[in-house]
Scaffold this motif. Structure first.
Motif, short mmCIF file in Angstrom:
data_model
loop_
_atom_site.label_atom_id
_atom_site.label_comp_id
_atom_site.label_asym_id
_atom_site.label_seq_id
_atom_site.Cartn_x
_atom_site.Cartn_y
_atom_site.Cartn_z
N LYS A 230 0.63 -1.31 0.00
CA LYS A 230 -0.03 0.17 -0.01
C LYS A 230 0.84 1.35 0.09
O LYS A 230 1.97 1.56 0.65
N VAL A 231 0.36 2.28 -0.54
CA VAL A 231 0.75 3.55 -0.42
C VAL A 231 0.53 4.20 0.89
O VAL A 231 -0.77 4.15 1.04
N SER A 244 3.30 -5.70 1.88
CA SER A 244 2.84 -6.55 2.84
C SER A 244 3.60 -7.80 3.00
O SER A 244 4.34 -8.38 2.12
N PRO A 245 3.74 -8.00 4.37
CA PRO A 245 4.62 -9.25 4.55
C PRO A 245 4.31 -10.65 4.35
O PRO A 245 2.96 -10.84 3.87
N THR A 246 5.17 -11.65 3.99
CA THR A 246 4.96 -12.73 3.73
C THR A 246 5.18 -13.97 4.79
O THR A 246 5.48 -15.03 4.56
N ASP A 282 10.30 -11.74 1.74
CA ASP A 282 10.30 -12.87 1.93
C ASP A 282 11.31 -13.33 3.03
O ASP A 282 11.29 -14.52 3.59
N GLN A 283 12.27 -12.53 2.89
CA GLN A 283 13.61 -12.80 4.01
C GLN A 283 13.04 -12.08 5.59
O GLN A 283 14.01 -12.37 6.39
N GLY A 284 12.00 -11.71 5.40
CA GLY A 284 11.51 -10.98 6.73
C GLY A 284 11.87 -9.68 7.09
O GLY A 284 11.75 -9.03 8.17
N HIS A 285 11.94 -8.78 5.69
CA HIS A 285 12.09 -7.21 6.23
C HIS A 285 10.78 -6.66 5.96
O HIS A 285 9.86 -7.24 5.08
N THR A 286 10.58 -5.68 6.78
CA THR A 286 9.37 -4.66 6.54
C THR A 286 9.95 -3.67 5.35
O THR A 286 10.65 -2.68 5.78
N VAL A 287 9.66 -3.84 4.28
CA VAL A 287 9.98 -3.30 3.05
C VAL A 287 9.36 -1.91 2.77
O VAL A 287 7.91 -2.22 2.54
N ALA A 575 4.72 -9.33 12.39
CA ALA A 575 4.56 -8.72 11.07
C ALA A 575 3.84 -7.49 11.02
O ALA A 575 2.62 -7.60 11.72
N ARG A 576 4.00 -6.34 10.20
CA ARG A 576 3.40 -5.36 10.22
C ARG A 576 2.68 -5.18 8.85
O ARG A 576 3.09 -5.35 7.85
N ILE A 577 1.32 -4.89 9.14
CA ILE A 577 0.47 -4.87 7.87
C ILE A 577 0.19 -3.66 7.23
O ILE A 577 -0.03 -2.40 8.22
#
Length: 600
Positions: A230-231, A244-246, A282-287, A575-577
């Motif tokens: 999301k923006v 979005s986290p995976t 996928d590596q667990g970063h909040t990008v 995880a942050r949504i």
């Protein structure tokens, strides 16, 4: 050419009269429209007869050559000796002998991959004749004494442009592959090529804008740049995307990516299989990724300091609101990396410690040896460019794209001339080339500052040489952990120049060199199994010494970077949504800014 003279059997066809008639009528109508529109615009803005300002450079070279005629005569004698040997060898081949070639092309040169260039005596003669001439031109230019380095670089660059343009592969009658296709199709390939040429002239409104890929096969947000997110923030210069986290848990420190605004951010999110953004998620970063606006005349006065304040500074503020986390890891790519270095120096002076690690992809901060882009940056060209930008308020996107394409003219210009216009084929759908053609504009004030203060004057590397937002910058004040990724065949940011940053930053630095170039060396997912990379824990002053002591490792550098950055802080959190934190979602990724075309 007779069929028995051709190493590959060819079936000759006569052209379809109806197709010829329809094509020529279409050519007449479209050609008149293109010429009328082009002349109308030319009368409004008369063309500069020497827009690249190369006339004086070649005049100076000619003067220097005439001052030493003996050397020129020596070069000519060598050329004619080789040429006579080529004539003799060709005659011997026709009599059944097999002499060694006088000159050979680079095995990596794909222009002469067709077997006929070696198996057929005539085409072998044409190929070697061209290679001898090209070698002669380059030898004469490189041996001209007394030229200042900038003039010598410009003359060498444009001589290579001329040599590449004159390749026999670029002409119908000297390209065996095109001749074969013409015979097989009854010339229909040339008719289709003429239609393709007109279409490209229409796209460029009278100027040739070569189509490199089938752009109807791609749409941003539908089959490229599709990583979910999301923006969550936007201002005049950028939208900030949170992905979005995976994974159920993520690293505590968010990851901010600052792409260049010379091109669009989705080079790091082309397809799921080669998306660095998706892989990092996928590596667990909040990008978080900055998606820069495609500026128009309203943003003409935006400067480099505006890009810093409304870019990384605004993004860090927004990330803290969205996640509650004050600290972040930050990546800067190319010009985005240069902006990151400026921001870190600014933050160091302000004692702002929010950035805990910095990663630079193919980034220059010392522009003393800026590679072939320096050819386009001298006082004459900058003055002409600034005059043009003052009228529009920005630099046209196509101008920057053309400059980059000229750095690899055989791959990014002439190969498409042959494929589209001579072979009459449609370009292949290729996501990377679609991105390459999705050009961006540059605000006048920012771009002038960037070219003059960094490329021309190299002020960024000088302590206090550049001031942004009231602070004199000193890159030597940057003391945080730093990862520098360069690419060995980079034509835009030569790795020997990017390496100089290792001697500037004062924190712990890791330098990694990837195989391939400015894009392919960066966008190299582990699953692809392509391109190696080099590592060396030592950082000697000279890049050549670093490379001599480096170890080559197979495959992508991405896992090496992840191990490095995750080791700095392994703390995990839920995880942050996107949109469920302190900032509501504005729209779905990739947002609306990235969809604005330079032609809009």
């Amino acid at each position: 050419m007779p069929e028995n003279d051709n190493p590959k059997a060819t079936t000759f066809r006569l052209p379809d009269p109806a197709l010829v008639s329809r094509t020529m009528a279409d050519v007449a109508e479209r050609g008149q429209r293109i010429v009328t529109d082009f002349l109308k615009r030319q009368s409004a803005t008369p063309a500069d007869p020497d827009p690249l300002k190369i006339g004086n450079a070649f005049l100076e070279m000619t003067t220097r050559l005439m001052a030493n005629p003996a050397r020129l005569v020596q070069a000519q004698l060598g050329f004619w000796h080789d040429y006579l040997t080529l004539w003799q060898n060709t005659a011997r081949r026709m009599l059944g002998d097999d002499p060694r070639p006088v000159v050979e092309d680079d095995p990596k040169d794909r222009r002469f991959k067709d077997d006929a260039w070696r198996e057929h005596e005539v085409f072998d003669f044409i190929r070697q004749s061209y290679l001898l001439s090209a070698r002669y031109f380059r030898h004469v230019v490189e041996g001209t004494e007394g030229l200042d380095p900038k003039t010598a670089q410009k003359v060498d660059f444009y001589t290579r442009q001329f040599v590449d343009a004159m390749s026999p592969t670029n002409f119908l009658l000297t390209n065996p592959e095109v001749l074969r296709r013409t015979a097989e199709t009854g010339g229909e390939n040339l008719l289709r090529g003429l239609s393709n040429l007109l279409a490209d002239l229409e796209r460029g409104r009278g100027q040739l804008r070569i189509r490199m890929t089938d752009d109807t096969k791609f749409k941003v947000g539908e089959n490229i740049a599709v990583t979910p997110g999301k923006v969550v923030f936007q201002n005049d210069l950028m939208q900030l995307i949170q992905y979005s986290p995976t994974t159920e848990t993520v690293l505590k420190r968010p990851l901010l990516i600052i792409p260049p605004w010379i091109n669009k951010f989705y080079i790091l999110d082309l397809r799921p299989k080669n998306s660095f953004i998706r892989w990092a998620v996928d590596q667990g970063h909040t990008v978080f990724v900055i998606s820069w606006v495609n500026p128009d005349a309203k943003l003409a006065e935006k400067g480099f300091d505006d890009y810093m304040l409304e870019g990384p500074y605004a993004a860090l503020d927004a990330i803290e609101k969205a996640t509650g986390e004050r600290h972040a890891n930050v990546i800067g790519y190319c010009l985005g990396g240069t902006l990151l270095a400026c921001t870190l120096a600014h933050m160091a002076a302000k004692r702002d410690t929010r950035v805990k690690s910095a990663t630079f992809f193919t980034t220059m901060v010392d522009f003393e040896e800026a590679g072939e882009l320096g050819v386009f940056i001298d006082e004459e060209q900058l003055a002409a460019l600034e005059q043009k930008m003052q009228k529009l308020g920005y630099l046209e996107g196509r101008e920057m794209a053309t400059t980059f394409n000229m750095l690899r003219a055989n791959d990014l210009i002439w190969s498409f001339v042959v494929n589209n216009y001579l072979m009459g084929q449609e370009p292949f759908p290729f996501d990377l080339l679609y991105w390459n053609d999705d050009s961006t504009r540059m605000p006048a004030r920012m771009h002038s500052f960037y070219l003059r203060r960094m490329y021309q004057q190299n002020d960024l590397v000088k302590p206090g040489g550049i001031e942004l937002a009231g602070v004199k910058l000193d890159l030597r004040k940057i003391k945080l952990p730093t990862y520098i990724l360069s690419t060995r065949e980079d034509h835009i940011a030569p790795w020997t120049s990017t390496y100089r940053a290792t001697q500037i930053y004062k924190g712990p630095v890791r330098f990694v060199l990837a195989a391939s170039g400015h894009i392919a060396g960066v966008v190299n997912p582990p699953d692809a199994g392509k391109y190696s990379h080099w590592i060396n824990e030592e950082l000697p002053p000279e890049p050549e010494a670093w490379f001599k002591g480096a170890t080559e490792l197979a495959g992508s550098w991405w896992p090496d970077w992840h191990r490095w950055v995750s080791a700095l802080d392994r703390t995990m959190v839920p995880a942050r949504i996107p949109g469920e934190g302190g900032l509501p979602a504005i729209e779905d990724a990739p947002g609306s800014y990235v969809k604005v075309m330079a032609t809009d």
